[in-house]
Design a protein around this motif. Structure first.
Motif, PDB file in Angstrom:
ATOM      1  N   UNK A 119      34.251  38.178  42.749  1.00  0.00           N
ATOM      2  CA  UNK A 119      35.100  39.345  43.011  1.00  0.00           C
ATOM      3  C   UNK A 119      35.210  40.302  41.808  1.00  0.00           C
ATOM      4  N   UNK A 120      35.066  39.764  40.606  1.00  0.00           N
ATOM      5  CA  UNK A 120      35.193  40.588  39.398  1.00  0.00           C
ATOM      6  C   UNK A 120      33.890  41.261  38.984  1.00  0.00           C
ATOM      7  N   UNK A 121      32.750  40.785  39.484  1.00  0.00           N
ATOM      8  CA  UNK A 121      31.453  41.322  39.085  1.00  0.00           C
ATOM      9  C   UNK A 121      30.374  40.268  39.233  1.00  0.00           C
ATOM     10  N   UNK A 122      29.302  40.443  38.511  1.00  0.00           N
ATOM     11  CA  UNK A 122      28.182  39.506  38.567  1.00  0.00           C
ATOM     12  C   UNK A 122      28.243  38.594  37.350  1.00  0.00           C
ATOM     13  N   UNK A 123      28.262  37.292  37.618  1.00  0.00           N
ATOM     14  CA  UNK A 123      28.380  36.304  36.553  1.00  0.00           C
ATOM     15  C   UNK A 123      27.015  35.681  36.283  1.00  0.00           C
ATOM     16  N   UNK A 124      26.557  35.806  35.037  1.00  0.00           N
ATOM     17  CA  UNK A 124      25.259  35.246  34.635  1.00  0.00           C
ATOM     18  C   UNK A 124      25.481  34.079  33.684  1.00  0.00           C
ATOM     19  N   UNK A 149      29.887  44.146  35.109  1.00  0.00           N
ATOM     20  CA  UNK A 149      30.647  44.967  36.041  1.00  0.00           C
ATOM     21  C   UNK A 149      29.864  46.243  36.333  1.00  0.00           C
ATOM     22  N   UNK A 150      29.627  46.485  37.612  1.00  0.00           N
ATOM     23  CA  UNK A 150      28.847  47.662  38.029  1.00  0.00           C
ATOM     24  C   UNK A 150      29.544  48.963  37.707  1.00  0.00           C
TER      25      UNK A 150
END
Length: 152
Positions: A119-124, A149-150
């Protein structure tokens, strides 16, 4: 340096090794400055005379100094475009299998372990391995988490 044009391209690279950074020398001055910044003045790091007689034959870098270099190593290895920001989200696992002698050179390599939406962004999740030049095993292995975060 690997440049990902967007987060979808980063996700598609899961399992890819990103290569290695340039070598960096770990000087006594750097170790002393880290000791001052962290209030960790243990003799194995800062007392060259005493450390000569110690278990490592000389001063060694703090394990957390190696870990603190990870963000700058990552800037050398890859970049994601089309994002508003990237933040350190933490670590899953960190190990220090061998010491880093003062005066030695280190470099890092990284592998993309996983990339997933949240939900907060893309986690790598990246596995970062720090090597000491000429050593038979790494000095630090860390699974790092970065949140991308986009742009809106």
């Amino acid at each position: 340096m690997r440049i990902f044009t967007d987060l979808a391209e980063l996700k598609a690279a899961k399992g890819e090794h990103l290569g290695y950074t340039d070598w960096r020398e770990i000087s006594q001055e750097r170790v002393n400055l880290f000791a001052d910044a962290t209030d960790d003045h243990q003799w194995i790091h800062v007392d060259a005379d005493r450390a000569k007689e110690g278990p490592f034959g000389g001063t060694i870098a703090h394990g957390y100094l190696s870990l603190a270099l990870v963000p700058s190593f990552m800037q050398e290895l890859f970049r994601v475009e089309g994002i508003r920001m990237a933040v350190n989200y933490g670590l899953n696992k960190v190990r220090f299998p061998r010491p880093v002698p003062v005066g030695s050179r280190v470099r890092a390599g990284a592998e993309i372990v996983d990339v997933k939406g949240t939900p907060a962004g893309t986690l790598a999740n990246l596995r970062v391995t720090i090597e000491v030049e000429g050593a038979d095993r790494p000095s630090c292995i860390a699974e790092t988490l970065s949140l991308f975060v986009r742009e809106e």
